[in-house]
Structure formats: structure tokens, C-alpha cells
Design a protein around this motif. Structure first.
Motif, mmCIF file in Angstrom:
data_model
loop_
_atom_site.group_PDB
_atom_site.id
_atom_site.type_symbol
_atom_site.label_atom_id
_atom_site.label_comp_id
_atom_site.label_asym_id
_atom_site.label_seq_id
_atom_site.Cartn_x
_atom_site.Cartn_y
_atom_site.Cartn_z
ATOM 1 N N THR A 108 31.066 -40.680 1.391
ATOM 2 C CA THR A 108 32.476 -40.855 2.060
ATOM 3 C C THR A 108 32.473 -39.989 3.092
ATOM 4 O OG1 THR A 108 33.746 -39.529 0.672
ATOM 5 C CG2 THR A 108 33.785 -41.881 0.260
ATOM 6 N N LEU A 113 26.676 -42.675 8.028
ATOM 7 C CA LEU A 113 26.919 -43.955 6.912
ATOM 8 C C LEU A 113 28.271 -44.629 7.465
ATOM 9 C CD1 LEU A 113 26.014 -45.662 4.592
ATOM 10 C CD2 LEU A 113 27.343 -44.162 3.349
ATOM 11 N N SER A 114 29.348 -43.903 7.856
ATOM 12 C CA SER A 114 30.546 -44.639 8.255
ATOM 13 C C SER A 114 30.480 -45.309 9.446
ATOM 14 C CB SER A 114 31.719 -43.430 8.394
ATOM 15 O OG SER A 114 31.351 -42.554 9.479
ATOM 16 N N LYS A 117 28.802 -48.690 8.661
ATOM 17 C CA LYS A 117 29.553 -49.470 8.065
ATOM 18 C C LYS A 117 30.564 -50.213 8.840
ATOM 19 C CE LYS A 117 29.932 -47.320 3.229
ATOM 20 N NZ LYS A 117 30.972 -46.672 2.450
ATOM 21 N N TYR A 118 30.813 -49.264 9.995
ATOM 22 C CA TYR A 118 31.725 -49.894 11.167
ATOM 23 C C TYR A 118 30.901 -50.957 11.779
ATOM 24 C CZ TYR A 118 34.548 -50.206 15.151
ATOM 25 O OH TYR A 118 35.155 -50.600 16.308
ATOM 26 N N SER A 121 30.753 -54.007 9.757
ATOM 27 C CA SER A 121 31.889 -54.857 9.269
ATOM 28 C C SER A 121 32.350 -55.459 10.833
ATOM 29 C CB SER A 121 33.232 -53.932 8.909
ATOM 30 O OG SER A 121 33.519 -52.717 10.125
#
Length: 130
Positions: A108, A113-114, A117-118, A121
Motif C-alpha cells: 500500500t 505499484l499504486s 493499479k491506477y 483501473s
């Protein structure tokens, strides 16, 4: 695909490291270490005496050197300079957050990684997939 910008590569690209002593020693034993003619190394050992300014300076140096392709940084160290790590957006050198012996990896907190993921998505929403 032909219109994509090519990333300049160098045959002697290095991996830089900013981490605790145990992690650095392990990577040095694997052959990742380098000392150039000016006695500059491709690593910074972070301990209790290392200041945030020293970490920031090493991060800035490693991300601007032409001979470095990847910067490995322990996640607990990256958290000390999170604003720099999150604002870095160049493809080379790539920044990879790694766990250390005393600090487990927390996905997290990983900025790369964020971002991934964005992107996934946003792609799935744009294409109608969920």
C-alpha cells in the motif's frame, strides 16, 4: 508502436542501491557493487546516523547519473523521502522499492505499484471492462 520514443540504453548500466547494511552487503556479494575512478560508489548504506539529507542527495545523484538503469531502495528508506520518490516520473532509471530484513514490504506504500493499479483501473474503465 513505431511512434514510441526509444529509451536510451547503455551497455554498462548499473544498479544503484539505497538500503540498510545487510541488504547492501547481500547485493554486493551478488556482484552489484561498483566503484568508479572518482571513488564514487553505486550504493548508500543507511543506518541510524544517516541523515535524511544524505538519503535525498544520494537519491538525486543516482537518478541523474547516466550509467544507472535501476535504483533499488528499501521501502522504509523510501518512506523517509516519500515526496521525492512519488514525484520521480522518468522511466530510466527505474525506481524499485524492496523489503529489508527488519522492515517487511507493504504494497500500500509502494508508489510504483499504486501507479500501475491506477493505470490498469483507468484502462479497464475506458475499455468497458470491469
Amino acid at each position: 508502436m513505431a511512434n514510441r520514443a526509444q529509451i536510451a540504453t547503455n551497455n554498462s548500466a548499473l544498479i544503484a542501491m539505497i538500503a540498510d547494511e545487510d541488504t547492501i552487503v547481500g547485493l554486493l556479494m551478488a556482484g552489484v557493487g561498483n566503484v568508479d575512478l572518482r571513488r564514487k560508489t553505486n550504493y548508500l548504506i543507511v543506518d541510524s546516523k544517516t541523515t535524511v539529507k544524505q538519503i535525498e542527495d544520494a537519491f538525486k545523484e543516482f537518478t541523474t547519473r547516466e550509467d544507472i538503469a535501476i535504483v533499488l531502495i528499501s521501502q522504509f528508506v523510501a518512506n523517509m523521502i516519500r515526496f521525492l520518490v512519488d514525484s520521480y516520473n522518468k522511466p530510466v532509471p527505474a525506481i524499485l522499492e524492496i523489503p529489508s530484513k527488519d522492515h517487511p514490504y507493504d504494497p500500500t506504500q509502494d508508489s510504483v505499484l499504486s501507479r500501475v493499479k491506477y493505470l490498469f483501473s483507468a484502462e479497464s474503465v475506458a475499455s468497458g471492462r470491469r
